[in-house]
Design a protein around this motif. Sequence first.
Motif, short mmCIF file in Angstrom:
data_model
loop_
_atom_site.label_atom_id
_atom_site.label_comp_id
_atom_site.label_asym_id
_atom_site.label_seq_id
_atom_site.Cartn_x
_atom_site.Cartn_y
_atom_site.Cartn_z
N ILE A 152 19.15 -13.06 -8.42
CA ILE A 152 17.73 -12.96 -8.78
C ILE A 152 17.54 -11.98 -9.94
O ILE A 152 16.77 -12.26 -10.87
CB ILE A 152 16.91 -12.53 -7.55
N GLY A 158 16.50 -13.59 -13.22
CA GLY A 158 15.08 -13.32 -13.43
C GLY A 158 14.79 -12.49 -14.66
O GLY A 158 13.78 -12.69 -15.33
N TYR A 209 3.55 -8.39 -14.57
CA TYR A 209 3.92 -9.37 -13.55
C TYR A 209 2.71 -10.16 -13.06
O TYR A 209 2.78 -11.38 -12.89
CB TYR A 209 4.59 -8.67 -12.36
N TYR A 212 14.22 -16.66 -7.77
CA TYR A 212 14.89 -16.43 -9.05
C TYR A 212 14.15 -17.13 -10.19
O TYR A 212 13.83 -16.51 -11.22
CB TYR A 212 16.35 -16.88 -8.92
N HIS A 213 13.85 -18.41 -10.03
CA HIS A 213 13.20 -19.15 -11.11
C HIS A 213 11.76 -18.69 -11.32
O HIS A 213 11.29 -18.65 -12.47
CB HIS A 213 13.24 -20.65 -10.81
N LEU A 225 10.57 -15.65 -10.80
CA LEU A 225 10.65 -14.38 -11.51
C LEU A 225 11.02 -14.61 -12.97
O LEU A 225 10.45 -13.98 -13.88
CB LEU A 225 11.69 -13.47 -10.84
N ASN A 226 11.95 -15.50 -13.21
CA ASN A 226 12.36 -15.82 -14.58
C ASN A 226 11.17 -16.29 -15.42
O ASN A 226 10.96 -15.81 -16.55
CB ASN A 226 13.45 -16.90 -14.54
N THR A 229 7.97 -15.80 -14.77
CA THR A 229 6.97 -14.73 -14.85
C THR A 229 7.34 -13.72 -15.92
O THR A 229 6.50 -13.30 -16.72
CB THR A 229 6.85 -14.03 -13.48
#
Length: 385
Positions: free
Chosen positions: A73, A77, A95, A179-180, A182-183, A185
């Motif tokens: 992550i 991310g 965020y 993970y995706h 957060l990436n 964002t």
Amino acid sequence: MNDMLSKRGCSLVAGILAVLVAGAALADSAPPADPSPARGSLSEILPGHRGTYLYYHALDYGSQSLTHPLRLIINGGFGIMQISNRDNRPARIMYGRGLRNVSDNLMRPWWAVREQGLGVFLRHEVIPISVRTGDSQYWPNYMNHLLGGGMSYRMMEEYYRYHGHTHSKRWSLATLFVYHLLNETVENNDKLGPNPDPVADFWIFNPAGVWLFNKDSVAQFFSRTLHFTDWSYQPVIMPETGELQNVGQNYAVKWHLNNSGSRSIFYHWGTHAELGMSFTDAEGRCVSFGFGFVAKNILEVDDLSDTVDLAVSGGLFYDRNNSLLASLVAAKGKDFPWRLNLYPGLFDLGPLQPGFYVALDQKDHLSGGITIGAITHLPVGLGWE
């Protein structure tokens, strides 16, 4: 000059992309291959554990010894922080705003697509027909989301299964979702308005990658034939500045040129792409090198789309059984023209199993950090400048 590098770089990666995607399609229609006896291959059966293991073998050395959901992550991310014109302090990311805008685009995908135009969206994000950097946003979609994300899903499923989780696929899907999200964002950050990038990633390439690597024939092809693996960095936090350095998810494939696997075509990528050769001995120890291009800056194509310009990069790598033990990467990228990673197990340094990172910045100042491999649930190390 930069435009010439960009065109050459996109031509290179477009050709490699075509080969890999074609291989996946052929693998899906072919019967499962027999396990390869080539050098560096490991058993797909782990005693005492159910199922087969193509991407996770519970090795206690190298990059695979650091495999963990939290580390995936963090590396995935925050990987965009490697780009030159992005701040690498996680505390400065907006965020809330980024998540809100990503959510708006995912809940109303037609909004972003309509604003950009369906034809432009397909040409930029989906159909790999152009080698112009302004039209090549599809490259990370295929390489990092479809293939990288698909392999990460399968690797995490094997990780959870190995560690006794009954619903390993659900756990893996949950990890990939975080993970995706957060990436996207972090990439979105302070943007507001229609953004077609998360639409393509979340609604096309991420689920397609999971679907592909759920198929044993595809997963076996990329594991047995291309020896696909995760060679991510060892992220460290700098206490004085709050910077997150040495972060990023990287992948590597090796296509053997002979039956023994002693010589292979080598390709390494993340926010970069290096093509070269690998040489493996009978004990599975391998030296690889490659040259290519790295994403240097994010450039605005129009109000809705971004792309990158490219700089020259190269790397030297040492692994054992496809688990990376050391890498030296040179690139005219953001902060560090030279970056050295020494992974746990390269040297026997006691029960803490430390890994090290050292980098030389644009002003010839050294920085670095240490990762404690024995503390598996700690996804970042401690850095110094």
